[in-house]
Design a protein around this motif. Sequence first.
Motif, PDB file in Angstrom:
ATOM      1  N   MET A   1      -2.739 -46.669  45.165  1.00 44.90           N
ATOM      2  CA  MET A   1      -2.990 -46.621  46.108  1.00 44.90           C
ATOM      3  C   MET A   1      -2.019 -48.103  46.793  1.00 44.90           C
ATOM      4  O   MET A   1      -1.221 -48.728  45.386  1.00 44.90           O
ATOM      5  CB  MET A   1      -3.919 -47.364  46.609  1.00 44.90           C
ATOM      6  N   LEU A   2      -1.524 -47.764  47.686  1.00 37.21           N
ATOM      7  CA  LEU A   2      -0.727 -48.992  48.795  1.00 37.21           C
ATOM      8  C   LEU A   2      -0.620 -50.147  49.704  1.00 37.21           C
ATOM      9  O   LEU A   2      -2.282 -49.560  50.279  1.00 37.21           O
ATOM     10  CB  LEU A   2       0.559 -48.044  49.464  1.00 37.21           C
ATOM     11  N   LEU A   3      -0.363 -51.430  49.268  1.00 33.95           N
ATOM     12  CA  LEU A   3      -0.867 -51.911  50.104  1.00 33.95           C
ATOM     13  C   LEU A   3      -0.182 -52.537  50.820  1.00 33.95           C
ATOM     14  O   LEU A   3       1.208 -53.348  49.902  1.00 33.95           O
ATOM     15  CB  LEU A   3      -2.017 -53.345  49.343  1.00 33.95           C
ATOM     16  N   ALA A   4      -0.381 -52.904  52.344  1.00 35.99           N
ATOM     17  CA  ALA A   4       0.794 -52.407  53.462  1.00 35.99           C
ATOM     18  C   ALA A   4       0.206 -53.986  53.580  1.00 35.99           C
ATOM     19  O   ALA A   4      -0.881 -54.433  54.400  1.00 35.99           O
ATOM     20  CB  ALA A   4       1.479 -51.579  54.201  1.00 35.99           C
ATOM     21  N   ALA A   5       1.152 -54.964  54.356  1.00 35.37           N
ATOM     22  CA  ALA A   5       1.215 -56.151  54.921  1.00 35.37           C
ATOM     23  C   ALA A   5       2.165 -56.539  56.204  1.00 35.37           C
ATOM     24  O   ALA A   5       3.342 -56.344  56.162  1.00 35.37           O
ATOM     25  CB  ALA A   5       1.406 -57.229  54.069  1.00 35.37           C
ATOM     26  N   ASP A   6       1.394 -56.641  57.084  1.00 39.69           N
ATOM     27  CA  ASP A   6       1.919 -56.447  59.057  1.00 39.69           C
ATOM     28  C   ASP A   6       1.838 -57.927  59.211  1.00 39.69           C
ATOM     29  O   ASP A   6       0.979 -58.103  59.878  1.00 39.69           O
ATOM     30  CB  ASP A   6       1.633 -55.427  59.893  1.00 39.69           C
ATOM     31  N   VAL A   7       2.866 -58.861  58.471  1.00 38.44           N
ATOM     32  CA  VAL A   7       2.824 -60.472  59.393  1.00 38.44           C
ATOM     33  C   VAL A   7       3.106 -60.326  60.703  1.00 38.44           C
ATOM     34  O   VAL A   7       4.342 -60.541  60.865  1.00 38.44           O
ATOM     35  CB  VAL A   7       3.870 -61.033  58.294  1.00 38.44           C
ATOM     36  N   GLY A   8       2.785 -60.875  61.626  1.00 36.05           N
ATOM     37  CA  GLY A   8       2.748 -61.011  63.021  1.00 36.05           C
ATOM     38  C   GLY A   8       3.105 -62.147  63.476  1.00 36.05           C
ATOM     39  O   GLY A   8       2.876 -63.150  62.280  1.00 36.05           O
ATOM     40  N   ASN A   9       3.670 -62.736  64.894  1.00 35.56           N
ATOM     41  CA  ASN A   9       3.269 -64.122  65.110  1.00 35.56           C
ATOM     42  C   ASN A   9       2.092 -64.198  64.986  1.00 35.56           C
ATOM     43  O   ASN A   9       1.527 -65.781  64.847  1.00 35.56           O
ATOM     44  CB  ASN A   9       3.852 -64.173  66.321  1.00 35.56           C
ATOM     45  N   ILE A  66       4.244 -52.785  50.179  1.00 37.89           N
ATOM     46  CA  ILE A  66       5.476 -53.074  50.776  1.00 37.89           C
ATOM     47  C   ILE A  66       4.677 -54.331  52.114  1.00 37.89           C
ATOM     48  O   ILE A  66       3.690 -54.720  52.617  1.00 37.89           O
ATOM     49  CB  ILE A  66       5.493 -52.120  51.736  1.00 37.89           C
ATOM     50  N   VAL A  67       5.887 -55.297  52.546  1.00 38.53           N
ATOM     51  CA  VAL A  67       4.974 -55.995  53.303  1.00 38.53           C
ATOM     52  C   VAL A  67       6.341 -56.043  54.421  1.00 38.53           C
ATOM     53  O   VAL A  67       7.760 -55.880  54.273  1.00 38.53           O
ATOM     54  CB  VAL A  67       5.579 -57.925  52.907  1.00 38.53           C
ATOM     55  N   LEU A  78       3.265 -64.850  50.194  1.00 33.22           N
ATOM     56  CA  LEU A  78       3.305 -63.359  49.918  1.00 33.22           C
ATOM     57  C   LEU A  78       3.346 -62.123  48.659  1.00 33.22           C
ATOM     58  O   LEU A  78       2.712 -61.680  48.208  1.00 33.22           O
ATOM     59  CB  LEU A  78       3.207 -62.568  51.475  1.00 33.22           C
ATOM     60  N   THR A  79       4.832 -63.209  48.332  1.00 33.27           N
ATOM     61  CA  THR A  79       5.520 -62.762  46.906  1.00 33.27           C
ATOM     62  C   THR A  79       4.812 -63.058  46.067  1.00 33.27           C
ATOM     63  O   THR A  79       4.753 -62.184  45.225  1.00 33.27           O
ATOM     64  CB  THR A  79       6.594 -62.849  46.981  1.00 33.27           C
ATOM     65  N   VAL A  80       4.292 -64.318  45.954  1.00 37.70           N
ATOM     66  CA  VAL A  80       3.369 -64.975  44.820  1.00 37.70           C
ATOM     67  C   VAL A  80       1.558 -64.702  45.242  1.00 37.70           C
ATOM     68  O   VAL A  80       1.463 -63.991  43.461  1.00 37.70           O
ATOM     69  CB  VAL A  80       3.161 -66.133  45.703  1.00 37.70           C
ATOM     70  N   LEU A  81       1.274 -63.819  45.969  1.00 39.40           N
ATOM     71  CA  LEU A  81       0.494 -62.928  45.971  1.00 39.40           C
ATOM     72  C   LEU A  81       0.619 -62.017  45.205  1.00 39.40           C
ATOM     73  O   LEU A  81      -0.360 -61.575  44.427  1.00 39.40           O
ATOM     74  CB  LEU A  81      -0.197 -62.613  47.447  1.00 39.40           C
ATOM     75  N   CYS A  82       0.912 -61.250  46.067  1.00 38.67           N
ATOM     76  CA  CYS A  82       1.677 -59.837  45.122  1.00 38.67           C
ATOM     77  C   CYS A  82       2.146 -60.095  43.530  1.00 38.67           C
ATOM     78  O   CYS A  82       1.592 -58.972  42.579  1.00 38.67           O
ATOM     79  CB  CYS A  82       2.687 -58.876  45.916  1.00 38.67           C
ATOM     80  N   GLU A  83       3.201 -60.493  43.357  1.00 33.55           N
ATOM     81  CA  GLU A  83       3.548 -60.605  40.986  1.00 33.55           C
ATOM     82  C   GLU A  83       2.195 -61.573  41.072  1.00 33.55           C
ATOM     83  O   GLU A  83       2.240 -61.499  39.523  1.00 33.55           O
ATOM     84  CB  GLU A  83       4.542 -61.588  41.463  1.00 33.55           C
ATOM     85  N   LYS A  84       1.412 -62.559  41.580  1.00 39.71           N
ATOM     86  CA  LYS A  84       1.131 -63.235  40.339  1.00 39.71           C
ATOM     87  C   LYS A  84      -1.254 -62.350  40.413  1.00 39.71           C
ATOM     88  O   LYS A  84      -1.035 -62.750  39.002  1.00 39.71           O
ATOM     89  CB  LYS A  84       0.664 -64.890  41.380  1.00 39.71           C
ATOM     90  N   TYR A  85      -1.033 -61.597  41.614  1.00 43.20           N
ATOM     91  CA  TYR A  85      -2.327 -61.619  40.700  1.00 43.20           C
ATOM     92  C   TYR A  85      -2.217 -59.462  41.113  1.00 43.20           C
ATOM     93  O   TYR A  85      -3.538 -59.238  41.016  1.00 43.20           O
ATOM     94  CB  TYR A  85      -3.141 -61.481  42.540  1.00 43.20           C
ATOM     95  N   PHE A  86      -1.092 -59.272  41.692  1.00 40.09           N
ATOM     96  CA  PHE A  86      -1.592 -57.718  41.420  1.00 40.09           C
ATOM     97  C   PHE A  86      -0.326 -57.833  40.506  1.00 40.09           C
ATOM     98  O   PHE A  86       0.311 -56.524  39.934  1.00 40.09           O
ATOM     99  CB  PHE A  86      -0.675 -57.351  43.357  1.00 40.09           C
ATOM    100  N   ARG A  87       0.757 -58.043  40.050  1.00 44.10           N
ATOM    101  CA  ARG A  87       1.926 -57.261  38.974  1.00 44.10           C
ATOM    102  C   ARG A  87       2.634 -56.698  39.961  1.00 44.10           C
ATOM    103  O   ARG A  87       3.358 -55.991  39.036  1.00 44.10           O
ATOM    104  CB  ARG A  87       1.321 -57.416  37.858  1.00 44.10           C
ATOM    105  N   ILE A  88       2.922 -56.972  40.766  1.00 41.62           N
ATOM    106  CA  ILE A  88       3.640 -55.898  41.124  1.00 41.62           C
ATOM    107  C   ILE A  88       5.174 -56.812  42.684  1.00 41.62           C
ATOM    108  O   ILE A  88       4.205 -57.541  43.204  1.00 41.62           O
ATOM    109  CB  ILE A  88       2.940 -54.875  42.603  1.00 41.62           C
ATOM    110  N   THR A  89       5.800 -56.423  42.688  1.00 45.51           N
ATOM    111  CA  THR A  89       6.809 -57.401  43.273  1.00 45.51           C
ATOM    112  C   THR A  89       6.997 -56.126  44.395  1.00 45.51           C
ATOM    113  O   THR A  89       7.236 -54.532  44.767  1.00 45.51           O
ATOM    114  CB  THR A  89       8.602 -56.782  42.769  1.00 45.51           C
ATOM    115  N   PRO A  90       6.919 -56.838  44.982  1.00 47.98           N
ATOM    116  CA  PRO A  90       6.894 -56.292  46.872  1.00 47.98           C
ATOM    117  C   PRO A  90       7.767 -56.196  47.845  1.00 47.98           C
ATOM    118  O   PRO A  90       9.427 -56.170  47.145  1.00 47.98           O
ATOM    119  CB  PRO A  90       6.339 -56.939  48.290  1.00 47.98           C
TER     120      PRO A  90
END
Length: 264
Positions: A1-9, A66-67, A78-90
Amino acid sequence: MLLAADVGNTNVVFALFDFESDGTYTIRARWRIATDPRRTGDEYAVWLLQLLKIEGFERTDITQVIVASVVPRADHNLTVLCEKYFRITPLFAGQGSARWRFAIDVDQPSSLGADRALNILAAHTKYGGDLIIVDFGTATKFEAVDFTGAYKGGSIAPGINLSLDALVGKTAKLPRIAIRAPSSRSVIGRNTEDQMLIGVFWGYVAMMEGMVAKMKSEIGRPAKVVATGGLAILFDDATDIFDHVDADLTLDGLAILARQAEAI
Protein backbone atom coordinates in the motif's frame (compact mmCIF):
# COMPACT_ATOMS: atom_id res chain seq x y z
CA MET A 1 0.00 0.00 0.00
CA LEU A 2 1.05 3.58 -0.61
CA LEU A 3 1.22 6.16 2.19
CA ALA A 4 1.00 9.69 0.79
CA ALA A 5 1.60 12.89 2.74
CA ASP A 6 0.51 16.30 1.48
CA VAL A 7 2.30 18.90 3.59
CA GLY A 8 0.55 22.26 3.30
CA ASN A 9 1.04 25.52 5.12
CA THR A 10 -1.93 24.83 7.41
CA ASN A 11 -2.31 21.02 7.59
CA VAL A 12 -0.54 17.79 6.72
CA VAL A 13 -2.90 15.28 5.12
CA PHE A 14 -1.90 11.61 5.15
CA ALA A 15 -3.72 9.16 2.89
CA LEU A 16 -3.45 5.40 2.47
CA PHE A 17 -3.90 4.06 -1.06
CA ASP A 18 -4.62 0.51 -2.17
CA PHE A 19 -3.70 -0.26 -5.80
CA GLU A 20 -5.23 -2.88 -8.06
CA SER A 21 -3.26 -4.75 -10.72
CA ASP A 22 -4.78 -2.60 -13.46
CA GLY A 23 -3.45 0.59 -11.85
CA THR A 24 -6.72 1.79 -10.36
CA TYR A 25 -6.60 2.80 -6.72
CA THR A 26 -8.78 3.42 -3.70
CA ILE A 27 -8.17 5.77 -0.79
CA ARG A 28 -8.59 3.47 2.20
CA ALA A 29 -8.03 6.06 4.94
CA ARG A 30 -7.00 9.67 5.44
CA TRP A 31 -5.89 11.69 8.43
CA ARG A 32 -5.16 15.38 9.01
CA ILE A 33 -2.83 17.08 11.48
CA ALA A 34 -1.82 20.72 11.90
CA THR A 35 1.43 21.60 10.16
CA ASP A 36 4.22 22.21 12.66
CA PRO A 37 7.82 22.07 11.35
CA ARG A 38 9.00 21.37 14.90
CA ARG A 39 7.03 18.11 15.12
CA THR A 40 9.56 15.27 15.26
CA GLY A 41 9.46 11.99 13.40
CA ASP A 42 8.76 10.23 16.69
CA GLU A 43 5.78 12.50 17.38
CA TYR A 44 4.38 11.80 13.92
CA ALA A 45 4.82 8.08 14.55
CA VAL A 46 2.95 8.05 17.89
CA TRP A 47 -0.01 9.72 16.20
CA LEU A 48 0.05 7.93 12.84
CA LEU A 49 0.72 4.38 14.02
CA GLN A 50 -2.23 4.55 16.40
CA LEU A 51 -4.51 5.75 13.60
CA LEU A 52 -3.33 2.94 11.34
CA LYS A 53 -4.29 0.40 14.01
CA ILE A 54 -7.69 2.02 14.57
CA GLU A 55 -8.38 1.61 10.83
CA GLY A 56 -7.21 -2.01 10.92
CA PHE A 57 -3.82 -1.64 9.20
CA GLU A 58 -0.27 -2.56 10.21
CA ARG A 59 2.85 -0.58 9.49
CA THR A 60 4.09 -3.53 7.40
CA ASP A 61 1.14 -3.02 5.01
CA ILE A 62 2.89 0.11 3.72
CA THR A 63 5.36 -0.59 0.91
CA GLN A 64 5.84 2.87 -0.60
CA VAL A 65 5.74 6.44 0.72
CA ILE A 66 5.50 9.70 -1.22
CA VAL A 67 5.58 13.21 0.23
CA ALA A 68 4.63 16.54 -1.30
CA SER A 69 5.78 19.48 0.76
CA VAL A 70 5.56 23.25 0.58
CA VAL A 71 7.12 23.49 4.06
CA PRO A 72 10.81 22.51 3.62
CA ARG A 73 11.47 22.63 7.38
CA ALA A 74 9.11 19.66 7.84
CA ASP A 75 10.85 17.42 5.29
CA HIS A 76 13.59 16.04 7.53
CA ASN A 77 11.23 14.93 10.29
CA LEU A 78 8.93 13.23 7.78
CA THR A 79 11.94 11.41 6.34
CA VAL A 80 12.84 10.24 9.86
CA LEU A 81 9.26 9.00 10.32
CA CYS A 82 9.42 6.94 7.12
CA GLU A 83 12.90 5.52 7.53
CA LYS A 84 12.71 4.76 11.27
CA TYR A 85 9.17 3.40 11.53
CA PHE A 86 8.38 2.06 8.05
CA ARG A 87 11.91 1.20 6.86
CA ILE A 88 11.16 3.08 3.64
CA THR A 89 13.01 6.01 2.05
CA PRO A 90 10.23 8.32 0.90
CA LEU A 91 9.84 9.78 -2.55
CA PHE A 92 9.55 13.55 -2.61
CA ALA A 93 7.29 14.99 -5.29
CA GLY A 94 9.29 16.78 -7.95
CA GLN A 95 12.58 15.09 -7.09
CA GLY A 96 14.47 12.06 -8.45
CA SER A 97 12.26 9.36 -9.90
CA ALA A 98 9.24 11.40 -8.79
CA ARG A 99 10.20 14.38 -10.98
CA TRP A 100 7.55 16.16 -13.00
CA ARG A 101 6.98 14.78 -16.49
CA PHE A 102 4.93 17.63 -17.90
CA ALA A 103 6.13 20.89 -19.40
CA ILE A 104 6.33 23.83 -17.00
CA ASP A 105 6.12 26.72 -19.44
CA VAL A 106 6.74 29.67 -17.10
CA ASP A 107 9.67 32.00 -16.41
CA GLN A 108 10.83 30.17 -13.27
CA PRO A 109 9.82 26.49 -13.51
CA SER A 110 11.58 25.62 -10.24
CA SER A 111 9.29 27.97 -8.32
CA LEU A 112 6.19 25.86 -8.99
CA GLY A 113 5.02 24.44 -5.64
CA ALA A 114 4.53 20.70 -5.28
CA ASP A 115 0.85 21.08 -4.39
CA ARG A 116 0.17 23.10 -7.55
CA ALA A 117 2.14 20.65 -9.71
CA LEU A 118 0.21 17.68 -8.30
CA ASN A 119 -3.11 19.38 -9.07
CA ILE A 120 -1.93 19.97 -12.63
CA LEU A 121 -0.86 16.33 -13.05
CA ALA A 122 -4.07 14.92 -11.58
CA ALA A 123 -6.44 17.28 -13.40
CA HIS A 124 -4.85 16.57 -16.79
CA THR A 125 -4.88 12.81 -16.13
CA LYS A 126 -8.51 12.75 -14.95
CA TYR A 127 -10.21 15.40 -17.09
CA GLY A 128 -7.98 16.23 -20.09
CA GLY A 129 -8.33 19.17 -22.45
CA ASP A 130 -7.61 22.78 -21.59
CA LEU A 131 -8.11 23.36 -17.87
CA ILE A 132 -8.36 26.05 -15.25
CA ILE A 133 -7.70 24.76 -11.73
CA VAL A 134 -8.86 26.74 -8.71
CA ASP A 135 -7.34 25.52 -5.44
CA PHE A 136 -8.78 26.89 -2.19
CA GLY A 137 -6.05 26.63 0.41
CA THR A 138 -4.26 29.07 2.66
CA ALA A 139 -3.87 30.96 -0.60
CA THR A 140 -6.22 30.57 -3.56
CA LYS A 141 -4.33 29.49 -6.67
CA PHE A 142 -5.52 29.69 -10.27
CA GLU A 143 -3.70 27.48 -12.80
CA ALA A 144 -3.88 27.37 -16.60
CA VAL A 145 -3.11 23.97 -18.14
CA ASP A 146 -3.26 23.34 -21.88
CA PHE A 147 -4.56 20.23 -23.63
CA THR A 148 -1.05 18.67 -23.72
CA GLY A 149 -0.83 18.85 -19.93
CA ALA A 150 1.65 21.75 -19.97
CA TYR A 151 1.46 24.33 -17.21
CA LYS A 152 1.11 27.78 -18.78
CA GLY A 153 0.99 29.94 -15.65
CA GLY A 154 -1.54 31.21 -13.16
CA SER A 155 -2.10 33.57 -10.27
CA ILE A 156 -2.14 33.56 -6.46
CA ALA A 157 -4.64 35.43 -4.28
CA PRO A 158 -5.04 35.53 -0.49
CA GLY A 159 -7.26 32.72 0.73
CA ILE A 160 -10.65 33.72 2.05
CA ASN A 161 -9.64 33.03 5.66
CA LEU A 162 -6.53 35.18 5.25
CA SER A 163 -8.71 37.95 3.89
CA LEU A 164 -11.05 37.66 6.85
CA ASP A 165 -8.15 37.57 9.34
CA ALA A 166 -6.72 40.75 7.81
CA LEU A 167 -10.11 42.47 7.98
CA VAL A 168 -10.63 41.61 11.65
CA GLY A 169 -7.00 42.08 12.68
CA LYS A 170 -6.68 45.56 11.23
CA THR A 171 -9.93 46.97 12.61
CA ALA A 172 -10.84 47.75 16.21
CA LYS A 173 -14.57 47.07 16.27
CA LEU A 174 -15.30 44.40 13.67
CA PRO A 175 -16.08 41.00 15.28
CA ARG A 176 -14.57 37.69 14.29
CA ILE A 177 -17.05 35.62 12.26
CA ALA A 178 -17.01 32.13 10.79
CA ILE A 179 -16.93 31.73 7.03
CA ARG A 180 -20.15 30.26 5.66
CA ALA A 181 -22.53 30.84 2.77
CA PRO A 182 -24.83 33.82 3.49
CA SER A 183 -28.49 32.99 4.05
CA SER A 184 -29.56 34.95 0.96
CA ARG A 185 -28.07 36.21 -2.28
CA SER A 186 -28.62 39.83 -1.29
CA VAL A 187 -25.45 41.90 -1.12
CA ILE A 188 -27.04 44.58 1.07
CA GLY A 189 -26.57 43.56 4.68
CA ARG A 190 -28.71 44.85 7.55
CA ASN A 191 -26.17 44.44 10.37
CA THR A 192 -22.41 44.45 10.80
CA GLU A 193 -21.90 40.68 10.86
CA ASP A 194 -24.04 40.14 7.76
CA GLN A 195 -22.22 42.96 5.99
CA MET A 196 -18.85 41.37 6.78
CA LEU A 197 -20.00 37.95 5.61
CA ILE A 198 -21.47 39.39 2.40
CA GLY A 199 -18.34 41.40 1.67
CA VAL A 200 -15.98 38.49 2.21
CA PHE A 201 -18.10 35.73 0.64
CA TRP A 202 -19.73 37.45 -2.34
CA GLY A 203 -16.64 39.57 -2.90
CA TYR A 204 -14.66 36.35 -3.17
CA VAL A 205 -17.18 34.83 -5.57
CA ALA A 206 -16.97 37.95 -7.76
CA MET A 207 -13.16 37.73 -7.73
CA MET A 208 -13.24 34.05 -8.74
CA GLU A 209 -15.74 34.57 -11.52
CA GLY A 210 -13.81 37.54 -12.85
CA MET A 211 -10.48 35.71 -12.78
CA VAL A 212 -11.88 32.62 -14.50
CA ALA A 213 -13.57 34.74 -17.18
CA LYS A 214 -10.31 36.60 -17.89
CA MET A 215 -8.33 33.33 -17.99
CA LYS A 216 -10.79 31.76 -20.44
CA SER A 217 -10.51 34.83 -22.64
CA GLU A 218 -6.70 34.57 -22.66
CA ILE A 219 -6.70 30.81 -23.30
CA GLY A 220 -8.97 31.32 -26.30
CA ARG A 221 -10.31 27.75 -26.32
CA PRO A 222 -13.01 26.04 -24.25
CA ALA A 223 -11.53 25.23 -20.84
CA LYS A 224 -12.97 23.11 -18.06
CA VAL A 225 -12.78 24.56 -14.55
CA VAL A 226 -11.77 22.21 -11.74
CA ALA A 227 -12.10 23.33 -8.12
CA THR A 228 -10.28 21.69 -5.24
CA GLY A 229 -9.25 22.44 -1.67
CA GLY A 230 -11.15 22.52 1.58
CA LEU A 231 -13.46 25.43 0.75
CA ALA A 232 -14.38 24.40 -2.80
CA ILE A 233 -17.67 22.88 -1.64
CA LEU A 234 -18.57 26.12 0.13
CA PHE A 235 -18.54 28.04 -3.16
CA ASP A 236 -20.02 25.35 -5.40
CA ASP A 237 -23.63 26.41 -4.77
CA ALA A 238 -22.80 30.10 -5.16
CA THR A 239 -21.48 30.01 -8.72
CA ASP A 240 -21.83 27.99 -11.90
CA ILE A 241 -18.22 28.37 -13.07
CA PHE A 242 -17.03 24.95 -11.83
CA ASP A 243 -17.26 21.93 -14.14
CA HIS A 244 -15.81 19.61 -11.49
CA VAL A 245 -15.34 19.90 -7.73
CA ASP A 246 -12.65 17.40 -6.75
CA ALA A 247 -11.60 17.46 -3.10
CA ASP A 248 -8.99 14.72 -3.60
CA LEU A 249 -7.14 16.25 -6.56
CA THR A 250 -3.82 16.74 -4.77
CA LEU A 251 -3.91 13.28 -3.22
CA ASP A 252 -4.77 11.77 -6.61
CA GLY A 253 -1.72 13.56 -7.99
CA LEU A 254 0.46 11.88 -5.37
CA ALA A 255 -0.91 8.44 -6.26
CA ILE A 256 -0.39 9.06 -9.99
CA LEU A 257 3.16 10.35 -9.42
CA ALA A 258 4.05 7.39 -7.19
CA ARG A 259 2.93 4.97 -9.93
CA GLN A 260 4.99 6.86 -12.51
CA ALA A 261 8.04 6.69 -10.26
CA GLU A 262 7.53 2.99 -9.67
CA ALA A 263 7.47 2.34 -13.41
CA ILE A 264 10.96 3.75 -13.95
